[in-house]
Design an enzyme around this catalytic site. Structure first.
Site, short mmCIF file in Angstrom:
data_model
loop_
_atom_site.label_atom_id
_atom_site.label_comp_id
_atom_site.label_asym_id
_atom_site.label_seq_id
_atom_site.Cartn_x
_atom_site.Cartn_y
_atom_site.Cartn_z
N GLU A 1 3.48 49.53 -86.99
CA GLU A 1 4.97 50.27 -86.97
C GLU A 1 5.96 49.48 -86.68
O GLU A 1 7.18 49.56 -87.32
CB GLU A 1 4.75 51.48 -85.91
CG GLU A 1 3.95 52.58 -86.13
CD GLU A 1 2.23 52.51 -86.16
OE1 GLU A 1 2.07 51.31 -85.37
OE2 GLU A 1 1.78 53.43 -86.22
N HIS B 1 0.23 63.19 -78.85
CA HIS B 1 0.52 63.50 -80.15
C HIS B 1 1.94 64.47 -80.20
O HIS B 1 2.13 65.37 -81.05
CB HIS B 1 -0.54 64.01 -80.88
CG HIS B 1 -1.15 63.00 -81.77
ND1 HIS B 1 -2.14 62.23 -81.00
CD2 HIS B 1 -1.46 62.55 -83.07
CE1 HIS B 1 -2.82 61.36 -82.09
NE2 HIS B 1 -2.47 61.69 -83.17
C1 LIG Z 1 -0.18 53.90 -83.57
C2 LIG Z 1 -0.47 55.03 -84.34
N1 LIG Z 1 -0.07 55.09 -85.71
C3 LIG Z 1 -0.64 55.79 -86.65
C4 LIG Z 1 -1.50 57.08 -86.01
C5 LIG Z 1 -1.96 58.28 -86.98
N2 LIG Z 1 -3.33 57.91 -87.28
C6 LIG Z 1 -4.39 58.65 -86.35
S1 LIG Z 1 -5.96 58.14 -87.02
C7 LIG Z 1 -5.23 57.18 -88.24
C8 LIG Z 1 -6.10 56.07 -89.09
C9 LIG Z 1 -6.79 55.28 -88.32
O1 LIG Z 1 -7.61 54.65 -88.83
P1 LIG Z 1 -8.84 53.68 -88.38
O2 LIG Z 1 -8.31 52.84 -87.39
O3 LIG Z 1 -9.35 52.88 -89.42
O4 LIG Z 1 -9.90 54.70 -87.71
P2 LIG Z 1 -10.65 55.87 -88.34
O5 LIG Z 1 -9.91 56.93 -88.33
O6 LIG Z 1 -11.18 55.42 -89.99
O7 LIG Z 1 -11.96 56.06 -87.73
C10 LIG Z 1 -3.82 57.09 -88.10
C11 LIG Z 1 -2.90 56.52 -89.30
C12 LIG Z 1 -2.01 57.08 -84.87
N3 LIG Z 1 -2.78 57.73 -84.08
N4 LIG Z 1 -1.36 55.97 -83.93
#
Ligand SMILES: Cc1ncc(C[n+]2csc(CCOP(=O)(O)OP(=O)(O)O)c2C)c(N)n1
Ligand SMILES: [Mg+2]
Lengths: 336, 325
Positions: free
Chosen positions: B59, B128
């Site tokens: 971000e 959230h």
């Molecule tokens: C700082 C932040 N940015 C965006 C999000 C929205 N978000 C939630 S889960 C996710 C994907 C994360 O992917 P990963 O770290 O690979 O974990 P996975 O869901 O694949 O287990 C995103 C973008 C968030 N929760 N926190």
């Protein structure tokens, strides 16, 4: 990546325990998905289905005194850490008997007594906490490990880089566990990482690292044991990457426009649960009755948990403002 | 035409991308995934990956890059998934976007638009659900808008892009599914003025974003009891349209300020203070406020509902002011 087959065939007892752990997570989450459909569980629900070998293998390398920090995809980690399925399910229902009093829900499972420090829904938000938990151990001469689980998406956040650097600089006992399921929501890792070899990232921070097949629970366990021993011995942090795959959508809102169905089907062929079953059967360590017994136990655990959650009370609205501060109004006391 | 708030934002994005080659959209999962809230679905296919850019989860850096591109004369639209995650880029927004024009003695402009979702109501718990737009409204150098209607969802983006300064657009996550009519020729709207959404003479209900609908529902309930509430939609949270607020209060002599932020140090506090400074002698009663309870938003539905401003609480506050309580 560690060589396939380097993990020896386990004892019968150990093999059954691993199989049972993975199945308990799988059955619990399948039930969660149903309950979500029925509106009993609400908000976001991120399922770990397909990735169970990672938490299952890794937890075997940890001791009760070690600390755990996880993400919003943490039902399996909490369950294997010993959070009772009933408290976990009640949390997902939002009931007062939940492991976080119902305040957190699926993404914020906590059990401080078991040193399970959540349940963090800010991507990479848990990594600095893990560094701090480990720092506290260092300052008090506690020979404990802090295991920090996070997804591949977190690799892009500054906190990942800052945490690796700080942990290495101060030689802190953190086991960084990257659950690389190849996607951060809809963004494939090739589209969010310039360097796909995570061991090289770790090397940039003078941190030991290894990559392991996250669909092979025995390989994960073996690698996690090596990593945890290294960390426990005071050598500094370790980054363990488990390459895995999420079989379900990111969350219930995800239409999965970003990956072909065939890719998902291909990975399902590598489902860690049948894979372990096959290994155990080939070694003559597993009989049909064993699987039936494990399934029965898992089903009983899930149904008891659901019954408990159903029967549990809602927290009274009058208690809305509790647990914001240690004292009800949060007013500070006099000088100590 | 019948449409939704979500589609109205998408129409605005599509038009902006089509009209001005300097415009591009970037953010997490805006492309292949189609946007977390499905706002940008189809735009990648239409405009290609150079102009609809999926970013890594970084971000601070992609918002900072948006600021840099804006300094260089582009017109970036940066999407941050939710205001909760914008805390990871707070530094870039507050220490760069808001300050560059002034620190450079007016040499550097940041014509950047940052869109983000805000607000609670979907049981997605504390990390959230918060409404932090009031914080951003504290900062000189940025403008803050909160479209609460389908027209504003459609029309505010163009005005924000035309603005020479950074504009933050807060879309309440519970509004994306809002359905309604939109004129075929609906286009840009101003981002300068508040709007009276319902006239009334007995009490002013001042709201914005996700609380506008709740204030209108409260006004409806009050009307059945013979209390005519005026509903003022702030629309722009910085700079505030103080004149419109004072004009409404002078008509009704009473005000209830509704804010999904927490009461302490909130935007509602600012509105209330402006009324006190500018219309104290026109008031028949102290200004009342209906805000979120001072607690992180809890997960269970009954507690989340209890934590948020609700139409009943707004109506009750209004009744107390008019002496019907
Ligand atoms: C700082 C932040 N940015 C965006 C999000 C929205 N978000 C939630 S889960 C996710 C994907 C994360 O992917 P990963 O770290 O690979 O974990 P996975 O869901 O694949 O287990 C995103 C973008 C968030 N929760 N926190
Ligand atoms: Mg991932």
């Amino acid at each position: 990546m560690s060589e396939p087959g380097t993990a020896a065939v386990p004892s019968r007892e150990h093999g059954l325990a691993l199989l049972s752990d993975m199945l308990r997570i799988r059955r619990l989450e399948e039930r969660c998905a149903e309950l979500y459909g029925q509106g009993k569980i609400r908000g976001f629900l991120h399922l770990y289905i397909g990735e169970e070998a990672v938490a299952t293998g890794a937890m075997r390398a940890l001791r009760p005194e070690d600390a755990i920090v996880a993400t919003y995809r943490e039902h399996g980690h909490a369950l294997l850490r010993g959070v009772p399925a009933a408290a976990l399910m009640a949390e997902m229902f939002g009931k007062a008997t939940g492991c976080s009093r119902g305040r957190g829900g699926s993404m914020h499972l906590f059990d401080a007594g078991r040193r399970f420090y959540g349940g963090n829904a800010i991507v990479a938000g848990g990594l600095p906490l893990a560094v701090g938990l480990a720092l506290a151990d260092r300052l008090r001469d506690e020979r404990r490990v802090t295991a920090c689980f996070f997804g591949d998406g977190a690799l892009a956040e500054g906190e990942f880089h800052e945490s690796l650097n700080l942990a290495a600089l101060w030689r802190l006992p953190v086991l960084f566990l990257c659950e690389n399921n190849l996607y951060a929501m809809g963004t494939a890792i090739e589209r969010h990482q310039a360097q796909l070899d995570l061991t090289l990232k770790a090397r940039g921070y003078a941190t030991a690292a290894e990559s392991v097949d996250g669909m092979d629970v025995l390989a994960v366990e073996a690698a996690a044991r090596r990593a945890a021993e290294y960390v426990r011995a005071g050598e500094g942090p370790f980054l363990l990457e488990a390459k895995t795959y999420r079989f379900r959508a990111h969350s219930a809102y995800d239409p999965e426009l970003y990956r072909p169905k065939e890719e998902v089907e291909r990975w399902k062929q590598r489902d860690p649960i049948p894979a372990l079953e096959a290994t155990l059967r080939a070694a003559g360590l597993l009989a049909d009755e064993d699987v039936a017994g494990i399934e029965r136990e898992a089903a009983r655990e899930v149904e008891e948990a659901v019954a408990f959650a159903e029967a549990s009370p809602w927290e009274p609205v009058e208690d809305l403002l509790r647990d914001v501060y240690a004292t009800p109004e949060g007013r500070g006391g006099g000088a100590p | 035409m019948r449409t939704t708030y979500r589609e109205a934002v998408r129409m605005a994005l599509r038009e902006a991308l089509a009209r001005d080659p300097r415009v591009f959209l970037m953010g997490e999962d805006v492309g292949r995934y189609g946007g977390t809230y499905a706002v940008s679905r189809g735009l990648l296919e239409e405009f290609g990956p150079e102009r609809v850019r999926d970013t890594p989860l970084s971000e601070s850096t992609f918002v900072g890059a948006g600021i840099g591109a804006a300094m260089a004369g582009m017109r970036p639209i940066v999407e941050v998934m939710t205001v909760n995650f914008s805390l990871l880029c707070l530094d870039q927004i507050v220490n760069n976007a808001a300050l560059l024009r002034h620190m450079s003695g007016g040499q550097v402009a940041v014509p950047l638009v940052i869109r983000m979702a805000t607000g609670a109501g979907r049981q997605v718990a504390a990390q959230h659900s918060h409404s932090l737009e009031g914080w951003y409204a504290h900062i000189p150098g940025i403008k803050v808008v909160a479209p609460a209607t389908i027209e504003d969802a459609r029309g505010m983006l163009a005005a924000a892009l035309a603005d020479p300064d950074p504009v933050l657009v807060f879309e309440h996550a519970a509004l994306y599914g809002l359905e309604g009519e939109l004129a075929e020729d609906a286009g840009p709207v101003d981002i300068a003025r508040a709007a009276v959404r319902r006239p009334g003479r007995d009490v002013s209900l001042v709201a914005y974003g996700g609380t506008l609908g709740k204030a209108l529902a409260a006004a409806e309930a009050l009307a059945r009891e013979g209390v005519e509430a005026e509903v003022l939609d702030l629309r722009v949270l910085r700079p505030l349209d103080v004149e419109a607020i004072l004009a409404s209060v002078r008509r009704t002599r009473r005000a209830v300020v509704v804010d999904e932020g927490w009461r302490t140090g909130s935007l509602s506090a600012e509105v209330s203070a402006r009324i006190m400074e500018g219309a104290f002698y026109d008031l028949d009663a102290p200004v009342a406020r209906v805000c979120s309870a001072e607690v992180p938003i809890p997960y269970p539905r009954h507690l989340e509902e209890a934590a948020l401003p609700q139409p009943e609480a707004i109506a009750a506050a209004a009744r107390r002011l008019v002496g019907h309580g």
